[in-house]
Write a protein that holds these residues in place. Sequence first.
Motif, PDB file in Angstrom:
ATOM      1  N   UNK A 193      39.503  43.363  22.506  1.00 51.99           N
ATOM      2  CA  UNK A 193      40.200  43.837  23.697  1.00 51.99           C
ATOM      3  C   UNK A 193      41.271  42.842  24.130  1.00 51.99           C
ATOM      4  N   UNK A 194      40.916  41.553  24.063  1.00 57.75           N
ATOM      5  CA  UNK A 194      41.885  40.558  24.533  1.00 57.75           C
ATOM      6  C   UNK A 194      43.116  40.511  23.638  1.00 57.75           C
ATOM      7  N   UNK A 195      42.961  41.008  22.390  1.00 60.94           N
ATOM      8  CA  UNK A 195      44.107  41.011  21.476  1.00 60.94           C
ATOM      9  C   UNK A 195      45.213  41.941  21.941  1.00 60.94           C
ATOM     10  N   UNK A 196      44.853  43.106  22.403  1.00 63.89           N
ATOM     11  CA  UNK A 196      45.926  44.064  22.700  1.00 63.89           C
ATOM     12  C   UNK A 196      45.934  44.600  24.124  1.00 63.89           C
ATOM     13  N   UNK A 197      44.931  44.224  24.943  1.00 62.25           N
ATOM     14  CA  UNK A 197      44.954  44.676  26.341  1.00 62.25           C
ATOM     15  C   UNK A 197      45.794  43.718  27.160  1.00 62.25           C
ATOM     16  N   UNK A 198      46.630  44.255  28.031  1.00 62.89           N
ATOM     17  CA  UNK A 198      47.379  43.343  28.894  1.00 62.89           C
ATOM     18  C   UNK A 198      46.732  43.206  30.271  1.00 62.89           C
ATOM     19  N   UNK A 213      45.532  40.578  34.639  1.00 60.93           N
ATOM     20  CA  UNK A 213      45.883  40.348  33.238  1.00 60.93           C
ATOM     21  C   UNK A 213      44.915  39.332  32.648  1.00 60.93           C
ATOM     22  N   UNK A 214      44.820  39.318  31.333  1.00 58.48           N
ATOM     23  CA  UNK A 214      43.768  38.548  30.666  1.00 58.48           C
ATOM     24  C   UNK A 214      43.820  37.070  31.083  1.00 58.48           C
ATOM     25  N   UNK A 215      45.023  36.497  31.092  1.00 55.14           N
ATOM     26  CA  UNK A 215      45.150  35.068  31.408  1.00 55.14           C
ATOM     27  C   UNK A 215      44.666  34.758  32.818  1.00 55.14           C
ATOM     28  N   UNK A 222      37.996  29.583  35.334  1.00 51.57           N
ATOM     29  CA  UNK A 222      38.177  28.165  34.994  1.00 51.57           C
ATOM     30  C   UNK A 222      39.553  27.731  35.484  1.00 51.57           C
ATOM     31  N   UNK A 223      39.603  27.296  36.749  1.00 49.07           N
ATOM     32  CA  UNK A 223      40.920  26.980  37.320  1.00 49.07           C
ATOM     33  C   UNK A 223      41.586  25.781  36.651  1.00 49.07           C
ATOM     34  N   UNK A 224      40.779  24.823  36.119  1.00 47.72           N
ATOM     35  CA  UNK A 224      41.382  23.645  35.461  1.00 47.72           C
ATOM     36  C   UNK A 224      41.271  23.812  33.947  1.00 47.72           C
ATOM     37  N   UNK A 292      37.858  32.538  26.444  1.00 46.18           N
ATOM     38  CA  UNK A 292      38.158  33.918  26.055  1.00 46.18           C
ATOM     39  C   UNK A 292      37.392  34.895  26.952  1.00 46.18           C
ATOM     40  N   UNK A 293      37.627  36.162  26.694  1.00 53.06           N
ATOM     41  CA  UNK A 293      37.011  37.193  27.542  1.00 53.06           C
ATOM     42  C   UNK A 293      35.490  37.142  27.506  1.00 53.06           C
ATOM     43  N   UNK A 294      34.992  36.749  26.341  1.00 56.07           N
ATOM     44  CA  UNK A 294      33.534  36.697  26.211  1.00 56.07           C
ATOM     45  C   UNK A 294      32.950  35.654  27.163  1.00 56.07           C
TER      46      UNK A 294
END
Lengths: 306, 544
Positions: A193-198, A213-215, A222-224, A292-294
């Motif tokens: 999902x993280x590959x192509x989902x914005x 958005x993913x980022x 994880x703010x830092x 990552x998303x996981x």
Amino acid sequence: MLEVKNLRKTYGDFTAVQGISFSLKPGDIFGFIGSNGAGKTTTIRMLATLLEPTSGTATLNGVDVVDQPMEIRRMIGYMPDFFGLYDDVKVWEYLDFFASIYGVSQRDKVIDEVLELTDLTIKKDAFVQSLSRGMQQRLCLARCLVHDPKLLLLDEPASGLDPRARAELKELIAELGRMGKIIIISSHILPELSDFCNSVGIIERGNLLAFGDVASVVRSIRPTKQINIEVLGDPDPAARFFASQTATRLGECSGNKLTIEFDGDESEQVELLKKALANEIKILSFAEDTANLEDVFMKLTTGAVS
Amino acid sequence: MQVIDLKRLRRTYFGNATATRDQRVQLRGSKAVVLFTLYLIIMALVLYIAYDSAIGYSSRSLATAQSNLQGFYWATIACLGVVVTIVAPAVGAFAIVTERQRRSLDLVFSAPVEPKFYLVGKLISAYRYVWLLLILALPFCAVSVTLGGTTWIQLFITFLLFSFYGLICVAFGLLLSSMSSRPIPALCWTYCAIGAYWFFTFYLAMTGFMAISGFGGSSSSPFSNVSFFTALCPLTFPFQGGQSTLILGREFPIWLVSIVEHLLVIKIIILAAGSIMSPSDGREIKSLRIHGLIYFGVVAVLIGWGVSAGAQAAFSSGPTLTNPTQNVSSIFGRALAGVLCVTGICIVPYLSTFGQNDYRRFRFNGLFNIRKMFTGTVAGNLPYLITFALVGVVGFLAGTTADLGSVRSFGPTGTRVKITGASLLLQPMFLIYLLLALGIWTLMWSCGILSAAKHQNISRARTVSLFSLVAIALVPTFFLSIISPESLEKVEGLWKLNIIASLFCNVDYSGYAAIHGVALLVISAILIGSLQSRLRKLTPTEPR
């Protein structure tokens, strides 16, 4: 534009979806992440007008899913987590049936186009039950596309597919996103999902825990930045050096590896590395640990279901 | 004003995608060829036996041969009737439930498809299939025409009527299929419904036959030649070709009336199926409710007229009555209360319950809201039931009055009594039976509310409600008949306890009817009163 506001669904005392809100614009590919029973399918079915929300609203281009379900159905393509294919029907007949009920004009041309898009042209005259699972999945997607919908609701489209079929499906969905369609896709396979989902949304027990958005979703947990450093020889000087720097905090230390949390931008990160080298810290590797998303999913959710 | 959408109509009836797809599947592959071959072989065998027994032994005179050939023709038609009765309900019963099991129904209804479009498509494909079966049997029927058992016209009319009868069977199948989640129960219930339809239409046909024969007072009948209702009975199809019926002084071919009646029956069944498949507040629900009122009103008029004609015939040839007004109003009262009770059992348990089933939720949004009458929501059900009952009463009274515009008279010379629908409302005997009907409906409704408040599952609530009614109304009948030496003809002893006994006696027992009516109203009030706290907890909620 899809706008969902406080969408809620209850069955008696049981609340399946607890007032979720989000909005998506054309071209958005929205990954809907959650455990089984989290409320993903219920949300998708409400957007597909197959379930009536208990409260809240959902509008697509200003059209409400409850007030004007027929208008909404003309604008959406719904692909459930099952095939629902008919036996003894050929691929083109299956698509022709749906094109006809959507009132599509020039059906033959449209069918050829969606078959080409989903790479099923060669199977046009095959019976649907003779297709492989991956092909059936693509046929379902082709069905969703015959009326050129604005919003695609894809519920677990990649489940049960082999890696090649999954990659092909991923490419196809990305292409549809580039065509300007809003796509909501629910899946368990998070790295994909993280590959192509914005944008992504994480749902648990009917609550939308994170959306964006993913980022930004990753940043929210994880703010830092976390930087993994490997040094040659004794790690103590390196540990002392990084502990003394501003905007850094020493994390784990094991053997010649240490982890620091760094609260700075990319240029400051470069400066930090330069300074460490100038202080004769023998650095073998210096890399940011990208979450990552996981990780996000595991951190945000508890595994509980409604 | 709603403009007729011709494009939508054309798509529904002439280019229906569901019908096209089903037809492709029905006629695909070797399965269809094998089935049709098997069908033809069985037909050939059965009809060979019928032909052999009709012609083989006694074709001595022309008249005997003619009679035997007609017998062969009827055997052919009977075979077709059996085939249609077996095949058509199965086609309908499997149509929706198999799609539901395959989960393809969600895909269809995520498209801009109304239940009507889908159901009409299923009907069209099934109708084509029934015609295919009939046409395949044409060579066998042609033998009868060639040999002199019937004519082509009569054969065509019989085929036409069988095709519409097949359509009714399919419609029943679709209705039960839309209510079921498994195919076998859907099929079983469909055959039960067809059985009930046969019983009902046969009963009507027999009543019609009796009317023609002079038992039902046909002298002033507006449908003098053949009863209006007779046309629905499949047993009469082979005889409808050359007959006509008088409706309000004009002569119409009975088969034409039959087709219109069939279409009306199909329409109401399909509307019922559509309302089950459509979301609450759907167009199908509103349409069904309006059609229900119109149909019930018309049927009530016809029943009122029939009872009136029958009563006149009975009283004009019967003994001198001591109190003719009382007798007449008692008969009318019992007839109307009987009609209301039978209708009530069909609709009140359905409309008094609420809750959730596998597919839909009927929210409790109050007990009475006249604006919601046609929406299919809980608050609109009670106003609809009241309107439904009122339409029945008004229709019945109109029927008793409308004898081609004249005022009816009853009783032999010397004891004549003139009575109209309006004057019936002033008769205490008539009102007492209305009170009983009101009591029974109120009890049915409160039982429905009670079971719905206790069960969140609407299907269970409906079943409990229906069976509690059966237990209250019918079971004591069997029970009392065992332990009480008295019969239903005479309401005495334990029979006094039975709430419906007074409706089915030949003698007037209005005293018991009054007591039962009041008692049922009191019991219903107590039931609803005891539910107040529970109903208050069910906060009226709107979807949005």
